[in-house]
Scaffold this active site. Structure first.
Site, PDB file in Angstrom:
ATOM      1  N   TYR A 144       0.669  -0.665   0.475  1.00 48.81           N
ATOM      2  CA  TYR A 144       0.348  -0.064  -0.349  1.00 48.81           C
ATOM      3  C   TYR A 144       0.740   0.954   0.186  1.00 48.81           C
ATOM      4  O   TYR A 144       1.603   1.901   0.713  1.00 48.81           O
ATOM      5  CB  TYR A 144      -0.757   0.108   1.081  1.00 48.81           C
ATOM      6  CG  TYR A 144      -1.691  -1.348   1.783  1.00 48.81           C
ATOM      7  CD1 TYR A 144      -2.388  -1.889   1.070  1.00 48.81           C
ATOM      8  CD2 TYR A 144      -2.053  -1.526   2.614  1.00 48.81           C
ATOM      9  CE1 TYR A 144      -2.524  -3.174   0.562  1.00 48.81           C
ATOM     10  CE2 TYR A 144      -2.977  -2.753   2.613  1.00 48.81           C
ATOM     11  CZ  TYR A 144      -2.269  -3.198   1.744  1.00 48.81           C
ATOM     12  OH  TYR A 144      -3.563  -4.906   2.461  1.00 48.81           O
ATOM     13  N   PRO A 202     -15.015  -7.484   4.007  1.00 46.38           N
ATOM     14  CA  PRO A 202     -16.262  -7.689   4.418  1.00 46.38           C
ATOM     15  C   PRO A 202     -17.424  -7.325   4.188  1.00 46.38           C
ATOM     16  O   PRO A 202     -18.838  -7.539   4.071  1.00 46.38           O
ATOM     17  CB  PRO A 202     -16.535  -8.374   6.318  1.00 46.38           C
ATOM     18  CG  PRO A 202     -14.507  -6.792   7.004  1.00 46.38           C
ATOM     19  CD  PRO A 202     -13.768  -6.741   5.332  1.00 46.38           C
ATOM     20  N   LEU A 203     -17.194  -6.032   3.883  1.00 44.95           N
ATOM     21  CA  LEU A 203     -18.490  -5.468   3.828  1.00 44.95           C
ATOM     22  C   LEU A 203     -18.332  -5.518   1.467  1.00 44.95           C
ATOM     23  O   LEU A 203     -18.655  -4.495   1.467  1.00 44.95           O
ATOM     24  CB  LEU A 203     -18.294  -4.047   3.998  1.00 44.95           C
ATOM     25  CG  LEU A 203     -18.290  -3.744   4.749  1.00 44.95           C
ATOM     26  CD1 LEU A 203     -18.279  -2.192   5.548  1.00 44.95           C
ATOM     27  CD2 LEU A 203     -19.872  -4.627   5.884  1.00 44.95           C
ATOM     28  N   HIS A 250       1.766 -11.899   1.373  1.00 53.70           N
ATOM     29  CA  HIS A 250       1.165 -11.137   1.170  1.00 53.70           C
ATOM     30  C   HIS A 250       0.305 -12.125  -0.306  1.00 53.70           C
ATOM     31  O   HIS A 250      -1.339 -12.225  -0.272  1.00 53.70           O
ATOM     32  CB  HIS A 250       1.328  -9.560   0.239  1.00 53.70           C
ATOM     33  CG  HIS A 250       0.036  -8.554   0.269  1.00 53.70           C
ATOM     34  ND1 HIS A 250       0.275  -7.653   0.218  1.00 53.70           N
ATOM     35  CD2 HIS A 250      -1.171  -8.661   0.284  1.00 53.70           C
ATOM     36  CE1 HIS A 250      -1.325  -6.923  -0.208  1.00 53.70           C
ATOM     37  NE2 HIS A 250      -1.762  -7.971   0.426  1.00 53.70           N
ATOM     38  N   ARG A 307     -16.008  -4.656  -0.547  1.00 54.52           N
ATOM     39  CA  ARG A 307     -15.671  -3.370  -0.988  1.00 54.52           C
ATOM     40  C   ARG A 307     -16.011  -2.696  -0.830  1.00 54.52           C
ATOM     41  O   ARG A 307     -16.322  -1.210  -2.056  1.00 54.52           O
ATOM     42  CB  ARG A 307     -14.849  -2.966  -2.035  1.00 54.52           C
ATOM     43  CG  ARG A 307     -13.948  -4.837  -2.552  1.00 54.52           C
ATOM     44  CD  ARG A 307     -13.309  -4.580  -3.111  1.00 54.52           C
ATOM     45  NE  ARG A 307     -11.712  -5.974  -3.521  1.00 54.52           N
ATOM     46  CZ  ARG A 307     -10.990  -6.062  -3.214  1.00 54.52           C
ATOM     47  NH1 ARG A 307     -10.398  -4.637  -2.521  1.00 54.52           N
ATOM     48  NH2 ARG A 307     -10.159  -6.807  -2.681  1.00 54.52           N
ATOM     49  N   GLY A 308     -17.468  -1.694  -0.136  1.00 53.89           N
ATOM     50  CA  GLY A 308     -17.492  -0.870   0.318  1.00 53.89           C
ATOM     51  C   GLY A 308     -19.798  -1.593  -0.044  1.00 53.89           C
ATOM     52  O   GLY A 308     -20.632  -0.245   0.371  1.00 53.89           O
TER      53      GLY A 308
END
Length: 333
Positions: A61, A211-212, A130, A214-215
């Site tokens: 990142y 868990p959402l 990763h 990606r929104g």
């Protein structure tokens, strides 16, 4: 906040952590829209106040910028936070991504020293591979990670987006404490590909990123055009064209259940993840959302509600893959 053990080595974390990826760019591009460093740091501080002290970052990142931002946020309070970071996407000496994978032992040693410096700390709580390096045996990579534990640079080790077979091989070299994969109501592949079964068998914890969805599960996205021009979600088949609207129809049913319970769809989705004895690390860079997410840990689902949610989006029901074709080759390997 309720705590949960990751693995069988005594590693305890809150049932919800904070994904920091969206707080910086990757290779110059925004991930989920523009981020503000001051607000991101304030979000990390607010998370701690709410009992969410488990932070997830990675050298990818930025590259490296995210770890440096986390360092600013935890400066003077390192002992209050549990820090997880990852390596494996190769970053060269000019701090540029090569977009290759490197799990060679010498690169493992190089990566940890760079992450320790970037994070301003002398140890990492949880150090993940990763992505698997297809050109390096997992036994070699994990063997080098085990040396980091022996040296005191790392407390626990983990893997990300690997297959059940790879997990078994790795765990024979050194105890794996956690495996991280995408997991949500719209992405339940770990239930089908044997990963959750082998984790339960071996006593390894599971950490769910995105868990959402990606929104998407928040319900704030009404069309593919809602993504900013450089938002990387535009490249994900699941959120393109017809797939987006098919998934939106499923989401509307989830929204109705959330409304009946008097909570948001995001809180309902996070409560579902937690009900599976999984640690969720929803990402946000805003105080408003970290407060909303934290409140989800107080939500309890009945067996009937859980079954109803799983029937709305059965395993494999979501339309479109979670990464573009080339990147799908990087997961479950």
């Amino acid at each position: 906040m309720r705590k949960i053990n990751l693995g069988s080595q005594g590693f305890e974390v809150p049932v919800q952590g904070l994904g920091c990826m969206g707080m910086t760019t990757i290779a110059g591009g925004d991930i989920y829209g523009k981020a503000d460093e001051k607000e991101s740091i304030a979000t990390i501080h607010r998370a701690l106040e709410l009992g969410i002290n488990f932070l997830d970052t990675a050298d990818l990142y930025g590259p490296l910028l995210n770890e440096r931002l986390v360092a600013k946020a935890i400066s003077g309070s390192r002992d209050k936070y549990i820090v997880a970071t990852k390596f494996g996407f190769e970053v060269d000496d000019n701090e540029q991504l090569t977009w290759g994978f490197n799990g060679k032992p010498d690169y493992v040693r190089k990566s940890i020293d760079r992450s320790l410096q970037n994070l301003g700390t002398d140890y990492i709580d949880l150090y993940y591979l990763h992505r698997l390096d297809p050109n390096t045996p997992i036994e070699d990579t994990v063997g080098a990670m085990a040396e980091l534990v022996q040296a005191g640079k790392v407390k626990y080790i983990g893997l990300s987006e690997v297959s059940a077979e790879t997990i078994r091989k790795a765990h024979q070299v050194h105890p794996i404490s956690a495996v991280q994969s995408e997991y949500s109501l719209f992405e339940r592949e770990p239930e089908a590909n044997g990963v959750l079964d082998v984790l339960k068998e071996l006593g390894i914890g599971f950490v769910a990123y995105s868990p959402l969805g990606r929104g998407f599960i928040t319900g704030e996205l009404k069309s593919p055009d809602d993504f900013a021009a450089d938002d990387f979600r535009r490249s994900i088949p699941r959120y393109q064209g017809e797939n987006f609207y098919k998934n939106l129809d499923l989401l509307k049913e989830i929204q109705s259940i959330a409304a009946e319970k008097g909570i948001t769809p995001a809180q309902l989705a996070l409560a579902w993840v937690a009900s599976n004895n999984v640690v969720a690390i929803p990402g946000t860079k805003r105080i408003k959302y970290i407060e909303e997410n934290a409140a989800a840990t107080e939500v309890t689902l009945t067996a009937e509600e859980k079954q109803k949610l799983e029937s709305i989006v059965p395993i494999g029901a979501a339309s479109g893959t979670r990464y573009e074709a080339s990147q799908m080759e990087w997961v479950n390997v």
